[in-house]
Motif scaffolding. Structure first.
Motif, PDB file in Angstrom:
ATOM      1  N   ARG A   1       0.834  -1.203   0.000  1.00 51.12           N
ATOM      2  CA  ARG A   1       0.000   0.000   0.000  1.00 51.12           C
ATOM      3  C   ARG A   1       0.873   1.260   0.000  1.00 51.12           C
ATOM      4  O   ARG A   1       0.595   2.225  -0.703  1.00 51.12           O
ATOM      5  CB  ARG A   1      -0.926  -0.022   1.216  1.00 51.12           C
ATOM      6  N   SER A   2       1.938   1.233   0.761  1.00 45.91           N
ATOM      7  CA  SER A   2       2.860   2.363   0.822  1.00 45.91           C
ATOM      8  C   SER A   2       3.514   2.605  -0.543  1.00 45.91           C
ATOM      9  O   SER A   2       3.634   3.750  -0.990  1.00 45.91           O
ATOM     10  CB  SER A   2       3.932   2.098   1.879  1.00 45.91           C
ATOM     11  N   GLU A   3       3.932   1.537  -1.200  1.00 46.68           N
ATOM     12  CA  GLU A   3       4.539   1.666  -2.534  1.00 46.68           C
ATOM     13  C   GLU A   3       3.533   2.218  -3.536  1.00 46.68           C
ATOM     14  O   GLU A   3       3.886   3.044  -4.387  1.00 46.68           O
ATOM     15  CB  GLU A   3       5.074   0.312  -3.001  1.00 46.68           C
ATOM     16  N   LEU A   4       2.293   1.768  -3.445  1.00 44.21           N
ATOM     17  CA  LEU A   4       1.236   2.254  -4.334  1.00 44.21           C
ATOM     18  C   LEU A   4       1.042   3.759  -4.157  1.00 44.21           C
ATOM     19  O   LEU A   4       1.032   4.518  -5.132  1.00 44.21           O
ATOM     20  CB  LEU A   4      -0.074   1.525  -4.048  1.00 44.21           C
ATOM     21  N   LEU A   5       0.905   4.198  -2.913  1.00 52.48           N
ATOM     22  CA  LEU A   5       0.665   5.613  -2.643  1.00 52.48           C
ATOM     23  C   LEU A   5       1.885   6.459  -3.004  1.00 52.48           C
ATOM     24  O   LEU A   5       1.740   7.602  -3.453  1.00 52.48           O
ATOM     25  CB  LEU A   5       0.255   5.813  -1.185  1.00 52.48           C
TER      26      LEU A   5
ATOM     27  N   LYS B   1      -5.950  -1.146 -11.605  1.00 50.94           N
ATOM     28  CA  LYS B   1      -5.172  -2.126 -10.844  1.00 50.94           C
ATOM     29  C   LYS B   1      -6.015  -2.772  -9.746  1.00 50.94           C
ATOM     30  O   LYS B   1      -5.792  -3.920  -9.380  1.00 50.94           O
ATOM     31  CB  LYS B   1      -3.946  -1.436 -10.240  1.00 50.94           C
ATOM     32  N   ALA B   2      -6.994  -2.050  -9.249  1.00 56.02           N
ATOM     33  CA  ALA B   2      -7.858  -2.557  -8.183  1.00 56.02           C
ATOM     34  C   ALA B   2      -8.698  -3.747  -8.648  1.00 56.02           C
ATOM     35  O   ALA B   2      -9.180  -4.523  -7.818  1.00 56.02           O
ATOM     36  CB  ALA B   2      -8.772  -1.448  -7.666  1.00 56.02           C
ATOM     37  N   GLU B   3      -8.875  -3.896  -9.950  1.00 57.74           N
ATOM     38  CA  GLU B   3      -9.663  -5.009 -10.475  1.00 57.74           C
ATOM     39  C   GLU B   3      -9.026  -6.354 -10.139  1.00 57.74           C
ATOM     40  O   GLU B   3      -9.721  -7.349  -9.970  1.00 57.74           O
ATOM     41  CB  GLU B   3      -9.823  -4.885 -11.996  1.00 57.74           C
ATOM     42  N   THR B   4      -7.689  -6.382 -10.026  1.00 58.36           N
ATOM     43  CA  THR B   4      -6.994  -7.650  -9.817  1.00 58.36           C
ATOM     44  C   THR B   4      -6.225  -7.725  -8.506  1.00 58.36           C
ATOM     45  O   THR B   4      -5.829  -8.805  -8.088  1.00 58.36           O
ATOM     46  CB  THR B   4      -5.992  -7.898 -10.968  1.00 58.36           C
ATOM     47  N   ASP B   5      -5.994  -6.593  -7.845  1.00 56.03           N
ATOM     48  CA  ASP B   5      -5.138  -6.558  -6.653  1.00 56.03           C
ATOM     49  C   ASP B   5      -5.965  -6.272  -5.399  1.00 56.03           C
ATOM     50  O   ASP B   5      -6.545  -5.197  -5.264  1.00 56.03           O
ATOM     51  CB  ASP B   5      -4.066  -5.486  -6.845  1.00 56.03           C
ATOM     52  N   ASP B   6      -5.990  -7.238  -4.476  1.00 57.44           N
ATOM     53  CA  ASP B   6      -6.780  -7.075  -3.255  1.00 57.44           C
ATOM     54  C   ASP B   6      -6.250  -5.961  -2.358  1.00 57.44           C
ATOM     55  O   ASP B   6      -7.027  -5.296  -1.680  1.00 57.44           O
ATOM     56  CB  ASP B   6      -6.820  -8.387  -2.462  1.00 57.44           C
TER      57      ASP B   6
ATOM     58  N   LYS C   1      -7.645  -2.787  -3.615  1.00 57.90           N
ATOM     59  CA  LYS C   1      -9.075  -2.735  -3.307  1.00 57.90           C
ATOM     60  C   LYS C   1      -9.335  -2.289  -1.881  1.00 57.90           C
ATOM     61  O   LYS C   1     -10.305  -1.606  -1.597  1.00 57.90           O
ATOM     62  CB  LYS C   1      -9.718  -4.123  -3.480  1.00 57.90           C
ATOM     63  N   LYS C   2      -8.459  -2.686  -0.961  1.00 58.53           N
ATOM     64  CA  LYS C   2      -8.655  -2.397   0.455  1.00 58.53           C
ATOM     65  C   LYS C   2      -8.083  -1.048   0.881  1.00 58.53           C
ATOM     66  O   LYS C   2      -8.185  -0.667   2.045  1.00 58.53           O
ATOM     67  CB  LYS C   2      -8.038  -3.515   1.298  1.00 58.53           C
TER      68      LYS C   2
ATOM     69  N   ILE D   1     -11.377   1.670  -2.082  1.00 57.16           N
ATOM     70  CA  ILE D   1     -11.373   1.706  -3.542  1.00 57.16           C
ATOM     71  C   ILE D   1     -12.232   0.585  -4.125  1.00 57.16           C
ATOM     72  O   ILE D   1     -12.983   0.796  -5.076  1.00 57.16           O
ATOM     73  CB  ILE D   1      -9.930   1.631  -4.080  1.00 57.16           C
ATOM     74  N   GLY D   2     -12.156  -0.594  -3.552  1.00 54.61           N
ATOM     75  CA  GLY D   2     -12.925  -1.730  -4.056  1.00 54.61           C
ATOM     76  C   GLY D   2     -14.426  -1.556  -3.905  1.00 54.61           C
ATOM     77  O   GLY D   2     -15.196  -2.217  -4.581  1.00 54.61           O
ATOM     78  N   GLY D   3     -14.858  -0.652  -3.030  1.00 62.13           N
ATOM     79  CA  GLY D   3     -16.272  -0.448  -2.789  1.00 62.13           C
ATOM     80  C   GLY D   3     -16.895   0.667  -3.599  1.00 62.13           C
ATOM     81  O   GLY D   3     -18.070   0.978  -3.414  1.00 62.13           O
TER      82      GLY D   3
END
Length: 104
Positions: A25-29, A45-50, A53-54, A87-89
């Motif tokens: 999550r830190s790397e993503l942000l 990316k959220a379509e495939t990465d949990d 999504k969280k 994001i997933g919601g």
């Protein structure tokens, strides 16, 4: 609801998994903050990465250059997205509105 009793091995495994998720999550942000990733790319990316999504939408907005806590809260209010939303919601309309607002 009581927490389950974990064996030391299960606890160590859960702690390692949580640390891995925090790092991802830190790397993503960081990638969003540096401009390597756009909001649209993160949503794709959220379509495939949990882990993606969280991630909370608030954290994603705060990672954008020039967006702090106040501006992020204003954007969420404007787009009718709850501060606790992940994001997933997000619904399809909320995703499109978020992409459009981030580009503006």
């Amino acid at each position: 609801m009581a927490l389950p009793v974990l064996t030391p091995e299960q606890r160590a495994e859960a702690l390692a998994k949580a640390a891995e998720a925090r790092k991802a999550r830190s790397e993503l942000l960081s990638a969003v903050k540096s401009g390597e990733l756009s909001i649209a790319a993160v949503l794709a990316k959220a379509e495939t990465d949990d882990t993606v999504k969280k991630t909370k939408v608030t954290a994603l907005l705060k990672a954008l250059p020039g967006v702090g806590p106040v501006k992020a809260a204003e954007l969420l209010e404007e787009l009718s997205i709850a501060e606790t939303r992940r994001i997933g919601g997000l619904g399809a309309n909320q995703r499109q509105a978020l992409i459009h607002a981030a580009d503006a």
